[in-house]
Motif scaffolding. Sequence first.
Motif, PDB file in Angstrom:
ATOM      1  N   LEU A 267      -4.247 -12.627 -11.252  1.00 41.36           N
ATOM      2  CA  LEU A 267      -5.052 -13.022 -10.194  1.00 41.36           C
ATOM      3  C   LEU A 267      -3.940 -12.728  -8.880  1.00 41.36           C
ATOM      4  N   GLU A 268      -2.739 -13.518  -8.899  1.00 41.81           N
ATOM      5  CA  GLU A 268      -1.621 -13.661  -8.126  1.00 41.81           C
ATOM      6  C   GLU A 268      -1.182 -12.708  -7.731  1.00 41.81           C
ATOM      7  N   ALA A 269      -1.262 -11.237  -8.645  1.00 45.01           N
ATOM      8  CA  ALA A 269      -0.620  -9.752  -8.290  1.00 45.01           C
ATOM      9  C   ALA A 269      -1.723  -9.790  -8.122  1.00 45.01           C
ATOM     10  N   ALA A 270      -3.045  -9.791  -7.789  1.00 46.27           N
ATOM     11  CA  ALA A 270      -4.347  -8.937  -7.421  1.00 46.27           C
ATOM     12  C   ALA A 270      -4.768  -9.369  -5.861  1.00 46.27           C
ATOM     13  N   ARG A 271      -4.131 -10.544  -5.830  1.00 44.39           N
ATOM     14  CA  ARG A 271      -3.848 -10.986  -4.330  1.00 44.39           C
ATOM     15  C   ARG A 271      -2.972 -10.089  -3.388  1.00 44.39           C
ATOM     16  N   ARG A 272      -1.574  -9.773  -3.759  1.00 40.27           N
ATOM     17  CA  ARG A 272      -0.481  -9.291  -3.373  1.00 40.27           C
ATOM     18  C   ARG A 272      -0.961  -7.886  -2.721  1.00 40.27           C
ATOM     19  N   ARG A 273      -1.590  -6.691  -4.537  1.00 44.14           N
ATOM     20  CA  ARG A 273      -2.847  -6.110  -3.731  1.00 44.14           C
ATOM     21  C   ARG A 273      -3.329  -5.494  -2.845  1.00 44.14           C
ATOM     22  N   GLY A 274      -3.993  -6.714  -3.052  1.00 43.41           N
ATOM     23  CA  GLY A 274      -5.466  -6.956  -1.495  1.00 43.41           C
ATOM     24  C   GLY A 274      -4.217  -6.817   0.084  1.00 43.41           C
ATOM     25  N   ALA A 275      -3.706  -7.519  -0.391  1.00 43.85           N
ATOM     26  CA  ALA A 275      -2.446  -7.093   0.958  1.00 43.85           C
ATOM     27  C   ALA A 275      -1.547  -6.147   1.071  1.00 43.85           C
ATOM     28  N   GLY A 276      -1.982  -5.456   0.730  1.00 41.27           N
ATOM     29  CA  GLY A 276      -1.017  -3.596   0.655  1.00 41.27           C
ATOM     30  C   GLY A 276       0.052  -3.301   0.115  1.00 41.27           C
ATOM     31  N   GLU A 277       0.386  -4.332  -0.784  1.00 44.76           N
ATOM     32  CA  GLU A 277       2.032  -4.351  -1.195  1.00 44.76           C
ATOM     33  C   GLU A 277       2.379  -3.888  -2.671  1.00 44.76           C
ATOM     34  N   ALA A 278       0.710  -2.624  -3.176  1.00 42.32           N
ATOM     35  CA  ALA A 278       1.333  -2.251  -4.438  1.00 42.32           C
ATOM     36  C   ALA A 278       0.517  -0.535  -4.254  1.00 42.32           C
ATOM     37  N   ALA A 279       0.135  -0.541  -2.754  1.00 47.19           N
ATOM     38  CA  ALA A 279       0.314   0.888  -2.560  1.00 47.19           C
ATOM     39  C   ALA A 279       1.651   2.211  -2.103  1.00 47.19           C
ATOM     40  N   ALA A 280       2.418   1.468  -1.821  1.00 47.62           N
ATOM     41  CA  ALA A 280       3.390   2.792  -1.259  1.00 47.62           C
ATOM     42  C   ALA A 280       4.193   4.143  -2.843  1.00 47.62           C
ATOM     43  N   VAL A 281       3.949   4.807  -1.970  1.00 44.91           N
ATOM     44  CA  VAL A 281       4.078   6.189  -3.250  1.00 44.91           C
ATOM     45  C   VAL A 281       5.996   6.160  -3.351  1.00 44.91           C
ATOM     46  N   ALA A 282       6.083   6.770  -4.184  1.00 42.24           N
ATOM     47  CA  ALA A 282       7.745   6.707  -4.567  1.00 42.24           C
ATOM     48  C   ALA A 282       7.402   8.030  -5.395  1.00 42.24           C
ATOM     49  N   HIS A 283       8.737   9.083  -4.986  1.00 44.39           N
ATOM     50  CA  HIS A 283       8.963  10.754  -5.567  1.00 44.39           C
ATOM     51  C   HIS A 283       9.074  10.838  -6.841  1.00 44.39           C
ATOM     52  N   THR A 284      10.227  10.026  -7.340  1.00 43.55           N
ATOM     53  CA  THR A 284      10.996   9.755  -8.377  1.00 43.55           C
ATOM     54  C   THR A 284      10.334  10.379  -9.714  1.00 43.55           C
ATOM     55  N   VAL A 285       9.036  10.770 -10.049  1.00 42.89           N
ATOM     56  CA  VAL A 285       8.737  11.787 -11.338  1.00 42.89           C
ATOM     57  C   VAL A 285       9.017  12.398 -11.032  1.00 42.89           C
ATOM     58  N   ALA A 286       8.488  13.074  -9.661  1.00 47.81           N
ATOM     59  CA  ALA A 286       9.223  14.503  -9.572  1.00 47.81           C
ATOM     60  C   ALA A 286      10.474  15.117  -9.332  1.00 47.81           C
ATOM     61  N   GLU A 287      11.522  13.977  -8.936  1.00 42.81           N
ATOM     62  CA  GLU A 287      12.597  14.271  -9.149  1.00 42.81           C
ATOM     63  C   GLU A 287      13.677  14.247  -9.757  1.00 42.81           C
ATOM     64  N   VAL A 288      12.805  13.640 -11.038  1.00 39.84           N
ATOM     65  CA  VAL A 288      12.824  13.009 -12.592  1.00 39.84           C
ATOM     66  C   VAL A 288      12.929  14.245 -13.094  1.00 39.84           C
ATOM     67  N   THR A 289      11.152  14.841 -13.635  1.00 42.15           N
ATOM     68  CA  THR A 289      11.270  15.572 -14.710  1.00 42.15           C
ATOM     69  C   THR A 289      11.191  16.926 -13.715  1.00 42.15           C
ATOM     70  N   GLY A 290      11.916  17.262 -12.835  1.00 43.86           N
ATOM     71  CA  GLY A 290      10.845  18.623 -11.778  1.00 43.86           C
ATOM     72  C   GLY A 290       9.052  19.251 -11.472  1.00 43.86           C
ATOM     73  N   GLU A 291       8.296  18.389 -12.315  1.00 42.36           N
ATOM     74  CA  GLU A 291       7.351  18.129 -12.521  1.00 42.36           C
ATOM     75  C   GLU A 291       6.533  16.968 -11.257  1.00 42.36           C
ATOM     76  N   PRO A 292       5.109  17.622 -10.378  1.00 47.74           N
ATOM     77  CA  PRO A 292       4.828  16.276  -9.712  1.00 47.74           C
ATOM     78  C   PRO A 292       4.469  15.245 -10.852  1.00 47.74           C
ATOM     79  N   ALA A 293       3.570  14.572 -10.063  1.00 50.63           N
ATOM     80  CA  ALA A 293       3.080  13.435 -10.568  1.00 50.63           C
ATOM     81  C   ALA A 293       1.333  13.551 -10.663  1.00 50.63           C
ATOM     82  N   THR A 294       1.278  13.215 -11.373  1.00 53.78           N
ATOM     83  CA  THR A 294      -0.455  13.658 -11.996  1.00 53.78           C
ATOM     84  C   THR A 294      -1.287  12.544 -11.266  1.00 53.78           C
ATOM     85  N   PRO A 295      -1.978  13.627 -10.898  1.00 58.43           N
ATOM     86  CA  PRO A 295      -3.320  12.937 -10.030  1.00 58.43           C
ATOM     87  C   PRO A 295      -4.255  11.971 -10.911  1.00 58.43           C
ATOM     88  N   PHE A 296      -4.836  10.569 -10.196  1.00 61.49           N
ATOM     89  CA  PHE A 296      -5.825  10.329 -10.986  1.00 61.49           C
ATOM     90  C   PHE A 296      -7.088  10.875 -11.442  1.00 61.49           C
TER      91      PHE A 296
END
Length: 307
Positions: A267-296
């Motif tokens: 419930l607490e994690a959902a509250r933080r998501r509601g405040a936008g805290e899980a929205a940031a995008v990192a580029h690590t998948v592409a940096e490490v694997t050489g392949e872009p991250a898969t879209p939903f």
Amino acid sequence: MDRAVEPVAEPVGEPVAEPVGEPGERPRIVVTGATGAVGRHVARLLAPVARTRLVVRDPARAADLRLPGEVAVADYRDAPALERAMAGADAVFVVTADPMRPADDENILAAARSAGARHAVRLSWLAVADPGADDLIARWNRNGERLLHASGLSWTVLRMRTPMSNALSWAPSVRAEGVVRALGGTARTACVDPRDVAAVAVRALTEPGHAGRTYALTGPEPLSARDQTRVLSRVLNRPLRFEELTAEQALRRWRARLPEPVAQALLEAARRRGAGEAAAVAHTVAEVTGEPATPFETWAKEHAEHF
Ligand SMILES: NC(=O)c1ccc[n+]([C@@H]2O[C@H](COP(=O)([O-])OP(=O)(O)OC[C@H]3O[C@@H](n4cnc5c(N)ncnc54)[C@H](OP(=O)(O)O)[C@@H]3O)[C@@H](O)[C@H]2O)c1
């Protein structure tokens, strides 16, 4: 624009070795959590390049999932079974799942160390990077990372954002009623394909250059549950409805399968998501694997048969 989360090199736990097997031999890699959302893909991706041993509680589940590799039956509470499972290991993929049991990480790491393993890669949660996250699951994952740093093994931490596979929990109501029900339907999360997390894990388990690194792993875009419902509707080519759950309804569902402190942490994690805290995008998948991250949308097309 979303703030990018860069991979973090932790100042503690200096690498003591790189993950390699004996010269000329494929490395022996032990995969814990091999039936889990990420572990099953780690098992599949490692099979061609390593001698794998898959730690499972129920061998029938490994057979159902058609996982390739030798199977070792061990519960994380069973230290002797874990020691047998780790025999000859060069590197270990560590997945624990019970925030009420910090001893699980200790037991896995102790068995890996006494077997002579040199490198461990631990699945963790990206919320641990958020100083405001003080729920049980964040604290337990922070502790798991500390245990890894102190283990005497070289290490890599994979901090994952919500796996796209969590959407599979909507499949029964989508199939039966054409409805997705969730708490915080407008909160955006940069959810990640667990296969991308597994691809990073395989690099970290088999290549040099990842020891002492902490990777932030997200998908390519932040999406809300309402956005995901729209994508699923498009992919399935039928109308779907989104229904917002109240906090009390969500808690009731979590309490049906989880202990109260874990339900409260969600419930607490959902509250933080509601405040936008899980929205940031990192580029690590592409940096490490050489392949872009898969879209939903791609994940949804490839899992459409479940819905
Ligand atoms: N799920 C999320 O939304 C999410 C988001 C971000 C980060 N994470 C992090 O990812 C990690 C894994 O969490 P999860 O819940 O998502 O995992 P999961 O995919 O459900 O996988 C858990 C795995 O661990 C195995 N396992 C659990 N308890 C065990 C025990 N006592 N002995 C032996 N094997 C055991 C399970 O085996 P069985 O098949 O036998 O159950 C399963 O293979 C955690 O650190 C979590 O915080 C999760």
